[in-house]
Write an enzyme that holds these catalytic residues in place. Sequence first.
Site, PDB file in Angstrom:
ATOM      1  CE  LYS A  80      35.325  25.794  42.287  1.00  0.00           C
ATOM      2  NZ  LYS A  80      35.254  27.212  42.574  1.00  0.00           N
ATOM      3  CB  SER A 155      39.225  27.591  42.943  1.00  0.00           C
ATOM      4  OG  SER A 155      37.822  28.087  43.025  1.00  0.00           O
ATOM      5  CB  SER A 179      36.729  30.641  41.647  1.00  0.00           C
ATOM      6  OG  SER A 179      37.780  30.872  42.554  1.00  0.00           O
TER       7      SER A 179
HETATM    8  N1  GLN Z   1      41.710  33.087  43.654  1.00  0.00           N
HETATM    9  C1  GLN Z   1      40.927  33.578  44.687  1.00  0.00           C
HETATM   10  C2  GLN Z   1      41.477  32.924  45.893  1.00  0.00           C
HETATM   11  O1  GLN Z   1      42.251  32.409  45.880  1.00  0.00           O
HETATM   12  C3  GLN Z   1      39.438  33.490  44.319  1.00  0.00           C
HETATM   13  C4  GLN Z   1      39.110  32.113  44.766  1.00  0.00           C
HETATM   14  C5  GLN Z   1      37.453  31.933  44.543  1.00  0.00           C
HETATM   15  O2  GLN Z   1      36.877  32.363  43.920  1.00  0.00           O
HETATM   16  N2  GLN Z   1      37.197  30.839  45.039  1.00  0.00           N
HETATM   17  O3  GLN Z   1      41.043  33.265  47.095  1.00  0.00           O
END
Ligand code: GLN
Length: 491
Positions: A80, A155, A179
């Site tokens: 990532k 994400s 994410s």
């Molecule tokens: N979807 C969540 C957010 O927008 C989690 C993001 C993540 O785990 N990096 O904050």
Amino acid sequence: MSDLTRLSAVEIAGLVASGETSAVEVTQAHLDRIGAVDDRVHAFLHVDTEGALAAARAVDERRAAGDELGPLAGVPVAVKDVLTTKGVPTTVGSKILEGWRPPYDSTIVERLRAAGTVMLGKTNMDEFAMGSSTEYSAYGPTRNPWDTDRIPGGSGGGSAAALAAYEAPLSIGSDTGGSIRQPGAVTGTVGAKPTYGGTSRYGLVAFSSSLDTPGPCARTVLDAALLHEVIGGHDPRDSTSIPAPVPDVVAAARLGATGDLTGVKLGMVTEFIGEGAEPGVMAAFRDAAEALAKLGAEIVEVSCPHFKYALPAYYLIAPSECSSNLARFDGVRFGLRVGDDGNRSLEEVMSLTREAGFGPEVKRRIMIGTYALSSGYYDAYYGQAQKVRTLITRDFTSAFEQVDALISPTTPFVAFPLGSRTADPYQMYLADLFTIPTNLYGGPAISVPCGLSDGLPVGFQIMAPTMADDRMYRIAAALESAVGTLTPPTI
Ligand code: GLN
């Protein structure tokens, strides 16, 4: 498609170790696959063809010299774009870091290299890891290999889609609110969030430092465990790294695969099995829970009354930390600089750079966080959210006095169509309704595919006590042995 891209990491490592295939052949097969499908999937922001082939050649040379190879030597991995990679572009999905080539490797990447894995490149993500669909990437969305009109989660949508599209057998994600797990769920792959502090944040571009947790993504539970073992463990360069060995997650996954859960007690979270999840998701979840019961697990219901406040608490804590962490992107130290024509003040250049470099969701979070931390509002917002965090942690600790692990669907809904939730941030935030409590607590949690709803994958979440990552893998592998893995349609 070359068969090599269909193999698990364990199988690839076995073939490389025995000399039946070379690391270069395996790497080339995956690079070819990326070349063939990634214009449709867009899992990668950067493919490091030269670096990957050089790393593969090094593994083949070590093998030829008779050196002992590690359990994942020669296995390709996609990383990532939130983790720094020396000399290889790292954007965090943001324009503000476009063109930045970090001068150092993150600990995770350093350990991946030391283990002889082959880094194929960097995967797409929502900007600064804020989002649940990868649509907030400044470089365009990733598409779900199950249906390219749908989101791959976020994400870390790129890391999950790369697995489901057979572009990589392993990938790395980061989980701040879901994410790793949510993309795993909606792409039919396995995603594990380790115990907070069990994997190093050194070189992970910070979003919310008290929550950020890098972790493994794979197509099988055993592959995820092997990757977890390679990247996990104490790192003195991360102040919140736990000074303890990685729990024996690989042995636990192997034990779980024997399919015996006698004596294991699991708690279905009452608050997550009522309203909130789509009927198709609930049906697949319940069938899988029944399969676990057939393996000998005792399943009860456990109420965690404060979980319903997790989402609002998270959306104060995470933005607060992000507003502070993202202050470092000032147009001076890294990446983009806008308006530096010799006539503007430093403040003007910073402001123009941040205006141009950050996307709307990142700006929204910075503003919410700045507000929540401002004097006069701190106690009412940030302080209150921290208290809720404590109550959620207590829900977990009292639940774990009754059961060995908690279970729920990973996400309330299957992969949604691209564009369908971008207009309303709250609709996007709901994707993490079931994953966020674990982040606030700090324990490990994993998403394992458990079936389909309307032809799209459903994820099953297992949440364990802090540092009981091995227990989580045991249950996950048992579930996989009962329900099998999912095979995405060929694209
Ligand atoms: N979807 C969540 C957010 O927008 C989690 C993001 C993540 O785990 N990096 O904050």
